[in-house]
Write a protein that holds these residues in place. Structure first.
Motif, PDB file in Angstrom:
ATOM      1  N   LYS A 156      -2.046   9.563  10.368  1.00  0.00           N
ATOM      2  CA  LYS A 156      -3.331   8.864  10.200  1.00  0.00           C
ATOM      3  C   LYS A 156      -3.129   7.352  10.180  1.00  0.00           C
ATOM      4  N   LEU A 157      -2.117   6.908   9.469  1.00  0.00           N
ATOM      5  CA  LEU A 157      -1.887   5.472   9.333  1.00  0.00           C
ATOM      6  C   LEU A 157      -1.255   4.846  10.576  1.00  0.00           C
ATOM      7  N   SER A 158      -0.903   5.671  11.536  1.00  0.00           N
ATOM      8  CA  SER A 158      -0.460   5.143  12.824  1.00  0.00           C
ATOM      9  C   SER A 158      -1.663   4.774  13.693  1.00  0.00           C
ATOM     10  N   VAL A 159      -2.829   5.247  13.274  1.00  0.00           N
ATOM     11  CA  VAL A 159      -4.069   5.004  14.025  1.00  0.00           C
ATOM     12  C   VAL A 159      -4.945   3.963  13.330  1.00  0.00           C
ATOM     13  N   THR A 160      -5.007   4.031  12.000  1.00  0.00           N
ATOM     14  CA  THR A 160      -5.811   3.085  11.234  1.00  0.00           C
ATOM     15  C   THR A 160      -4.947   2.407  10.175  1.00  0.00           C
ATOM     16  N   LYS A 161      -5.336   1.219   9.759  1.00  0.00           N
ATOM     17  CA  LYS A 161      -4.542   0.445   8.800  1.00  0.00           C
ATOM     18  C   LYS A 161      -4.541   1.082   7.411  1.00  0.00           C
ATOM     19  N   TYR A 162      -5.677   1.665   7.060  1.00  0.00           N
ATOM     20  CA  TYR A 162      -5.823   2.322   5.754  1.00  0.00           C
ATOM     21  C   TYR A 162      -6.251   3.765   5.972  1.00  0.00           C
ATOM     22  N   LEU A 163      -6.307   4.536   4.913  1.00  0.00           N
ATOM     23  CA  LEU A 163      -6.546   5.965   5.074  1.00  0.00           C
ATOM     24  C   LEU A 163      -7.911   6.293   5.680  1.00  0.00           C
ATOM     25  N   PRO A 177      -1.647   4.026  -8.719  1.00  0.00           N
ATOM     26  CA  PRO A 177      -0.936   4.186  -9.999  1.00  0.00           C
ATOM     27  C   PRO A 177       0.309   5.057  -9.923  1.00  0.00           C
ATOM     28  N   TYR A 178       0.201   6.240  -9.347  1.00  0.00           N
ATOM     29  CA  TYR A 178       1.371   7.109  -9.256  1.00  0.00           C
ATOM     30  C   TYR A 178       2.430   6.528  -8.323  1.00  0.00           C
ATOM     31  N   LEU A 179       1.993   5.978  -7.200  1.00  0.00           N
ATOM     32  CA  LEU A 179       2.963   5.420  -6.256  1.00  0.00           C
ATOM     33  C   LEU A 179       3.709   4.235  -6.854  1.00  0.00           C
ATOM     34  N   PHE A 180       3.040   3.462  -7.689  1.00  0.00           N
ATOM     35  CA  PHE A 180       3.689   2.322  -8.333  1.00  0.00           C
ATOM     36  C   PHE A 180       4.942   2.771  -9.079  1.00  0.00           C
ATOM     37  N   TYR A 181       4.840   3.867  -9.814  1.00  0.00           N
ATOM     38  CA  TYR A 181       5.993   4.385 -10.551  1.00  0.00           C
ATOM     39  C   TYR A 181       6.968   5.119  -9.639  1.00  0.00           C
ATOM     40  N   PHE A 182       6.427   5.906  -8.720  1.00  0.00           N
ATOM     41  CA  PHE A 182       7.272   6.706  -7.827  1.00  0.00           C
ATOM     42  C   PHE A 182       8.198   5.825  -6.998  1.00  0.00           C
ATOM     43  N   MET A 183       7.714   4.668  -6.576  1.00  0.00           N
ATOM     44  CA  MET A 183       8.510   3.788  -5.721  1.00  0.00           C
ATOM     45  C   MET A 183       9.694   3.172  -6.467  1.00  0.00           C
ATOM     46  N   LYS A 184       9.752   3.328  -7.757  1.00  0.00           N
ATOM     47  CA  LYS A 184      10.880   2.846  -8.551  1.00  0.00           C
ATOM     48  C   LYS A 184      11.972   3.904  -8.702  1.00  0.00           C
ATOM     49  N   THR A 185      11.760   5.088  -8.138  1.00  0.00           N
ATOM     50  CA  THR A 185      12.712   6.189  -8.261  1.00  0.00           C
ATOM     51  C   THR A 185      13.552   6.323  -6.991  1.00  0.00           C
ATOM     52  N   PRO A 186      14.684   7.038  -7.079  1.00  0.00           N
ATOM     53  CA  PRO A 186      15.516   7.258  -5.883  1.00  0.00           C
ATOM     54  C   PRO A 186      14.814   8.094  -4.815  1.00  0.00           C
ATOM     55  N   LYS A 187      13.744   8.775  -5.189  1.00  0.00           N
ATOM     56  CA  LYS A 187      13.035   9.621  -4.229  1.00  0.00           C
ATOM     57  C   LYS A 187      12.012   8.848  -3.409  1.00  0.00           C
ATOM     58  N   ALA A 188      11.950   7.547  -3.609  1.00  0.00           N
ATOM     59  CA  ALA A 188      11.018   6.713  -2.841  1.00  0.00           C
ATOM     60  C   ALA A 188      11.296   6.777  -1.345  1.00  0.00           C
ATOM     61  N   ILE A 189      12.426   7.336  -0.980  1.00  0.00           N
ATOM     62  CA  ILE A 189      12.766   7.500   0.439  1.00  0.00           C
ATOM     63  C   ILE A 189      11.711   8.333   1.165  1.00  0.00           C
ATOM     64  N   VAL A 190      10.993   9.160   0.434  1.00  0.00           N
ATOM     65  CA  VAL A 190       9.905   9.947   1.039  1.00  0.00           C
ATOM     66  C   VAL A 190       8.860   9.016   1.634  1.00  0.00           C
ATOM     67  N   VAL A 191       8.703   7.852   1.042  1.00  0.00           N
ATOM     68  CA  VAL A 191       7.789   6.841   1.572  1.00  0.00           C
ATOM     69  C   VAL A 191       8.498   5.931   2.566  1.00  0.00           C
ATOM     70  N   THR A 192       9.664   5.427   2.193  1.00  0.00           N
ATOM     71  CA  THR A 192      10.340   4.421   3.018  1.00  0.00           C
ATOM     72  C   THR A 192      10.809   4.967   4.362  1.00  0.00           C
ATOM     73  N   ASP A 193      10.982   6.284   4.459  1.00  0.00           N
ATOM     74  CA  ASP A 193      11.383   6.903   5.725  1.00  0.00           C
ATOM     75  C   ASP A 193      10.217   7.050   6.703  1.00  0.00           C
ATOM     76  N   ARG A 194       9.024   6.771   6.237  1.00  0.00           N
ATOM     77  CA  ARG A 194       7.834   6.888   7.085  1.00  0.00           C
ATOM     78  C   ARG A 194       7.253   5.486   7.271  1.00  0.00           C
ATOM     79  N   PRO A 195       7.496   4.845   8.397  1.00  0.00           N
ATOM     80  CA  PRO A 195       7.172   3.421   8.554  1.00  0.00           C
ATOM     81  C   PRO A 195       5.711   3.065   8.335  1.00  0.00           C
TER      82      PRO A 195
END
Length: 223
Positions: A156-163, A177-195
């Motif tokens: 979806k975000l490859s087509v539009t800038k926001y959801l 709120p949840y992403l703010f905390y999640f991005m501080k964990t080692p599992k943030a790769i779930v986000v960072t691997d998706r450009p």
């Protein structure tokens, strides 16, 4: 300061994700409010008089004059509707098509994103901070679920800038709120691997309202 904004009271904790969801909405609207701390550690949220504001004993609770609400998503929608003509247009209420798309992605956040993310935050952050052992099997299972959700977001975000389109909306705000905390964990790769998901997160996390509210989202103050 107007009488309307003077009456806005949020009962909760700035570091709590549901409270911060409401604070993000207030910040995007540029509204003044009073944050009234609730001592969750002492069980204040499970006792009167707090239960008169939220009978389920959860935070936050909200007061705007004679309007008393609970459930952070409902509070945020109330604020966005009441103050639709100031600040960020979070619900796109002037366009039926856009508002329907925003509502759709708000539902996606509530029913697809929220459950696995909530479990992961407990396992990755809250359990260790509270002295409990994290369950790696649960983490693996929920990461797989979250990854599937983010696969949809990536497309979806490859087509539009926001959801919901090329505009920031409540659908994006609800995720912060949840992403703010999640991005501080080692599992943030779930986000960072998706450009595209990463670019979206970098955008919404750098908004002035997000930066303002994030100042209060420091878990060590509570745990």
């Amino acid at each position: 300061m107007s009488m309307t904004t003077m009456m806005i009271k949020v009962h909760g904790m700035a570091l709590a994700t549901c409270t911060s969801r409401v604070l993000l909405c207030l910040a995007e609207k540029g509204l003044d409010y009073e944050l009234i701390p609730v001592d969750v550690a002492a069980g204040e949220h499970k006792q009167q008089p707090y239960l008169s504001l939220n009978p389920f004993g959860q935070i936050p609770a909200f007061e705007d004059g004679d309007v008393k609400l609970f459930e952070s998503r409902a509070i945020s929608k109330y604020l966005a509707n009441k103050h639709k003509d100031i600040g960020t247009d979070l619900l796109r209420s002037s366009c039926l098509k856009e508002s329907a798309i925003v509502e759709t992605w708000m539902e996606v956040e509530a029913h697809q994103f929220n459950a696995p993310m909530r479990t992961l935050i407990h396992q990755l952050i809250l359990n260790p901070l509270g002295g409990s052992v994290s369950d790696e099997k649960i983490i693996e299972t929920e990461l797989e679920k979250l990854g599937k959700v983010f696969d949809v977001y990536e497309q979806k975000l490859s087509v539009t800038k926001y959801l919901a389109g090329d505009f920031y909306s409540m659908a994006d705000l609800y995720h912060i709120p949840y992403l703010f905390y999640f991005m501080k964990t080692p599992k943030a790769i779930v986000v960072t691997d998706r450009p595209h998901v990463l670019a979206w997160w970098m955008d919404i996390s750098s908004r002035p309202a997000t930066i303002e509210v994030a100042q209060g989202m420091t878990l060590h103050k509570f745990l």
